[in-house]
Design a protein around this motif. Structure first.
Motif, PDB file in Angstrom:
ATOM      1  N   ARG A 150      -2.416 -38.964  -7.656  1.00 21.85           N
ATOM      2  CA  ARG A 150      -2.964 -39.368  -8.963  1.00 21.85           C
ATOM      3  C   ARG A 150      -1.979 -40.287  -9.677  1.00 21.85           C
ATOM      4  N   HIS A 151      -2.503 -41.280 -10.402  1.00 15.23           N
ATOM      5  CA  HIS A 151      -1.650 -42.165 -11.193  1.00 15.23           C
ATOM      6  C   HIS A 151      -1.346 -41.516 -12.547  1.00 15.23           C
ATOM      7  N   PRO A 152      -0.348 -42.033 -13.287  1.00 16.27           N
ATOM      8  CA  PRO A 152       0.040 -41.391 -14.547  1.00 16.27           C
ATOM      9  C   PRO A 152      -0.678 -41.919 -15.791  1.00 16.27           C
ATOM     10  N   TRP A 153      -1.770 -42.685 -15.625  1.00 16.32           N
ATOM     11  CA  TRP A 153      -2.404 -43.315 -16.781  1.00 16.32           C
ATOM     12  C   TRP A 153      -3.477 -42.456 -17.418  1.00 16.32           C
ATOM     13  N   ARG A 154      -3.492 -42.484 -18.750  1.00 21.54           N
ATOM     14  CA  ARG A 154      -4.613 -41.960 -19.515  1.00 21.54           C
ATOM     15  C   ARG A 154      -5.343 -43.153 -20.114  1.00 21.54           C
ATOM     16  N   PRO A 155      -6.686 -43.106 -20.198  1.00 19.01           N
ATOM     17  CA  PRO A 155      -7.377 -44.176 -20.901  1.00 19.01           C
ATOM     18  C   PRO A 155      -6.920 -44.207 -22.366  1.00 19.01           C
ATOM     19  N   ALA A 156      -7.046 -45.362 -23.011  1.00 19.42           N
ATOM     20  CA  ALA A 156      -6.712 -45.453 -24.436  1.00 19.42           C
ATOM     21  C   ALA A 156      -7.559 -44.439 -25.207  1.00 19.42           C
ATOM     22  N   HIS A 157      -6.945 -43.809 -26.200  1.00 20.15           N
ATOM     23  CA  HIS A 157      -7.681 -42.769 -26.931  1.00 20.15           C
ATOM     24  C   HIS A 157      -7.080 -42.506 -28.294  1.00 20.15           C
ATOM     25  N   LEU A 158      -7.932 -41.962 -29.188  1.00 15.34           N
ATOM     26  CA  LEU A 158      -7.474 -41.416 -30.461  1.00 15.34           C
ATOM     27  C   LEU A 158      -7.717 -39.920 -30.410  1.00 15.34           C
ATOM     28  N   HIS A 159      -6.797 -39.151 -31.004  1.00 19.79           N
ATOM     29  CA  HIS A 159      -6.978 -37.698 -31.083  1.00 19.79           C
ATOM     30  C   HIS A 159      -7.476 -37.311 -32.476  1.00 19.79           C
ATOM     31  N   LEU A 160      -8.314 -36.277 -32.504  1.00 17.26           N
ATOM     32  CA  LEU A 160      -8.773 -35.736 -33.790  1.00 17.26           C
ATOM     33  C   LEU A 160      -8.826 -34.216 -33.732  1.00 17.26           C
ATOM     34  N   LEU A 161      -8.245 -33.597 -34.763  1.00 17.22           N
ATOM     35  CA  LEU A 161      -8.424 -32.161 -35.008  1.00 17.22           C
ATOM     36  C   LEU A 161      -9.155 -32.049 -36.336  1.00 17.22           C
ATOM     37  N   ALA A 162     -10.386 -31.522 -36.302  1.00 15.58           N
ATOM     38  CA  ALA A 162     -11.194 -31.409 -37.520  1.00 15.58           C
ATOM     39  C   ALA A 162     -11.383 -29.936 -37.867  1.00 15.58           C
ATOM     40  N   THR A 163     -11.077 -29.578 -39.111  1.00 21.10           N
ATOM     41  CA  THR A 163     -11.181 -28.171 -39.517  1.00 21.10           C
ATOM     42  C   THR A 163     -11.866 -28.037 -40.881  1.00 21.10           C
ATOM     43  N   HIS A 164     -12.517 -26.904 -41.072  1.00 23.56           N
ATOM     44  CA  HIS A 164     -13.086 -26.546 -42.369  1.00 23.56           C
ATOM     45  C   HIS A 164     -13.365 -25.055 -42.321  1.00 23.56           C
ATOM     46  N   ASP A 165     -13.100 -24.356 -43.429  1.00 26.96           N
ATOM     47  CA  ASP A 165     -13.397 -22.914 -43.479  1.00 26.96           C
ATOM     48  C   ASP A 165     -14.836 -22.671 -43.066  1.00 26.96           C
ATOM     49  N   GLY A 166     -15.036 -21.662 -42.253  1.00 24.42           N
ATOM     50  CA  GLY A 166     -16.394 -21.302 -41.861  1.00 24.42           C
ATOM     51  C   GLY A 166     -16.873 -22.018 -40.611  1.00 24.42           C
ATOM     52  N   TYR A 167     -16.053 -22.925 -40.090  1.00 26.18           N
ATOM     53  CA  TYR A 167     -16.421 -23.653 -38.861  1.00 26.18           C
ATOM     54  C   TYR A 167     -15.319 -23.501 -37.816  1.00 26.18           C
ATOM     55  N   LYS A 168     -15.723 -23.618 -36.551  1.00 28.04           N
ATOM     56  CA  LYS A 168     -14.718 -23.587 -35.482  1.00 28.04           C
ATOM     57  C   LYS A 168     -13.905 -24.864 -35.529  1.00 28.04           C
ATOM     58  N   PRO A 169     -12.592 -24.767 -35.421  1.00 24.75           N
ATOM     59  CA  PRO A 169     -11.784 -25.984 -35.347  1.00 24.75           C
ATOM     60  C   PRO A 169     -12.241 -26.824 -34.153  1.00 24.75           C
ATOM     61  N   LEU A 170     -12.339 -28.115 -34.374  1.00 19.29           N
ATOM     62  CA  LEU A 170     -12.739 -29.024 -33.290  1.00 19.29           C
ATOM     63  C   LEU A 170     -11.554 -29.894 -32.896  1.00 19.29           C
ATOM     64  N   ILE A 171     -11.193 -29.828 -31.632  1.00 23.12           N
ATOM     65  CA  ILE A 171     -10.180 -30.735 -31.087  1.00 23.12           C
ATOM     66  C   ILE A 171     -10.897 -31.691 -30.160  1.00 23.12           C
ATOM     67  N   THR A 172     -10.809 -32.988 -30.449  1.00 21.38           N
ATOM     68  CA  THR A 172     -11.496 -33.937 -29.581  1.00 21.38           C
ATOM     69  C   THR A 172     -10.702 -35.220 -29.432  1.00 21.38           C
ATOM     70  N   GLN A 173     -11.237 -36.154 -28.634  1.00 18.81           N
ATOM     71  CA  GLN A 173     -10.625 -37.470 -28.464  1.00 18.81           C
ATOM     72  C   GLN A 173     -11.736 -38.507 -28.408  1.00 18.81           C
ATOM     73  N   ILE A 174     -11.382 -39.724 -28.779  1.00 20.61           N
ATOM     74  CA  ILE A 174     -12.311 -40.848 -28.778  1.00 20.61           C
ATOM     75  C   ILE A 174     -11.776 -41.892 -27.807  1.00 20.61           C
ATOM     76  N   TYR A 175     -12.634 -42.320 -26.876  1.00 21.67           N
ATOM     77  CA  TYR A 175     -12.244 -43.319 -25.864  1.00 21.67           C
ATOM     78  C   TYR A 175     -13.051 -44.587 -26.079  1.00 21.67           C
ATOM     79  N   PHE A 176     -12.759 -45.615 -25.279  1.00 26.06           N
ATOM     80  CA  PHE A 176     -13.445 -46.901 -25.429  1.00 26.06           C
ATOM     81  C   PHE A 176     -14.193 -47.253 -24.151  1.00 26.06           C
ATOM     82  N   LYS A 177     -15.467 -47.623 -24.325  1.00 26.54           N
ATOM     83  CA  LYS A 177     -16.280 -48.014 -23.165  1.00 26.54           C
ATOM     84  C   LYS A 177     -15.600 -49.121 -22.392  1.00 26.54           C
ATOM     85  N   GLY A 178     -15.668 -49.038 -21.070  1.00 29.28           N
ATOM     86  CA  GLY A 178     -15.115 -50.100 -20.235  1.00 29.28           C
ATOM     87  C   GLY A 178     -13.654 -49.906 -19.895  1.00 29.28           C
ATOM     88  N   ASP A 179     -13.016 -48.890 -20.495  1.00 29.74           N
ATOM     89  CA  ASP A 179     -11.616 -48.618 -20.160  1.00 29.74           C
ATOM     90  C   ASP A 179     -11.528 -48.256 -18.676  1.00 29.74           C
TER      91      ASP A 179
END
Ligand code: MBD
Ligand code: FE
Length: 250
Positions: free
Chosen positions: A183-212
């Motif tokens: 395996r190569h050491p590359w990750r596609p370009a991405h932004l990380h997001l942790l979204a939280t609010h009382d009463g909701y499950k914390p969401l950990i996600t990432q955003i990528y770009f089409k064509g990467d």
């Protein structure tokens, strides 16, 4: 104090390892090499990188089987607590190099109602693929890390730059293991997001770009096409609409 959960998991883990040792006739030499490998990873500060690269996406997948929210992603080794609160959604300083990106959308619950006051904690590499604090010293470097709230209508807008694909450190033990696995050491370009609010499950996600080029061969096996978005051309900047859907806490 005994811990039944730990005991049950470790029993199964040892059983799985024993099965592997027997199946492949693992030698004592190989065993010592494995221990030395983990020790080297620890000495070089790669423990989090190693585990996140090898295992975290399986943990996330196992925990999001019936998710109705935004698809979950690995946290990775570069999240820092206490990122600064950002004004007007300005994540990138004016002097930050790179193509401007406006990431905006609405935070909603699974029924589509907007959620105001959610905390959106973003972090990303810069246009040269460098993370503040890790690739850019000092350890307190909070470049391209910031928190904001969704507005009254659940809306948010983040002004930043398009990150570059990221090479995970590949000169150390984690890189050697990836290479041994073909395996190569590359990750596609991405932004990380942790979204939280009382009463909701914390969401950990990432955003990528089409064509990467690395979406299908992500070094950490996390990227997915349903989180890859078109960078819409808006003249002097790019734009992505990204809806954030939080699941109710159970
Ligand atoms: C990263 O930037 C990352 O997001 C993950 C999950 C693992 C290694 C480097
Ligand atoms: Fe990352």
């Amino acid at each position: 104090m005994s811990n039944p959960r730990v005991a049950r998991l470790m029993e199964d883990l040892f059983q799985a390892i024993n099965g592997l040792v027997e199946k492949h006739q693992v030698t004592h030499e190989e065993y010592r090499a494995a221990v030395a490998f983990v020790n080297e990873a620890a000495e070089k500060g790669e423990t989090m990188l190693l585990f996140d690269a090898m295992l975290e996406s399986d943990i996330v997948a196992a925990n999001s089987v019936e998710s109705r929210g935004t698809p979950r992603q690995v946290l990775g080794p570069y999240y820092l607590e206490d990122a600064p609160w950002i004004e007007d959604g300005q994540l990138a300083k004016p002097e930050e190099e790179g193509e401007r990106l406006l990431l905006s959308g609405t935070v909603r619950d699974v029924d589509g109602s907007p959620i105001s006051g959610a905390v959106l904690d973003f972090w990303q590499a810069d246009a040269k693929g460098r993370y503040g604090a890790f690739d850019l010293p000092p350890r307190t470097n909070m470049n391209l890390r910031g928190r904001m709230h969704s507005g009254e209508d659940g809306r948010y807008a983040l002004h930043t730059v398009v990150p570059a694909p990221y090479t995970i450190p590949h000169k150390g033990p984690t890189g050697r293991l990836l290479e041994a696995l073909g395996r190569h050491p590359w990750r596609p370009a991405h932004l990380h997001l942790l979204a939280t609010h009382d009463g909701y499950k914390p969401l950990i996600t990432q955003i990528y770009f089409k064509g990467d080029q690395y979406i299908e061969s992500d070094a950490v096996r996390a990227a997915r096409n349903d989180l890859a978005f078109d960078l819409q051309d808006e003249g002097d900047h790019k734009r992505i609409d990204f809806e954030v859907v939080l699941e109710d806490a159970v």
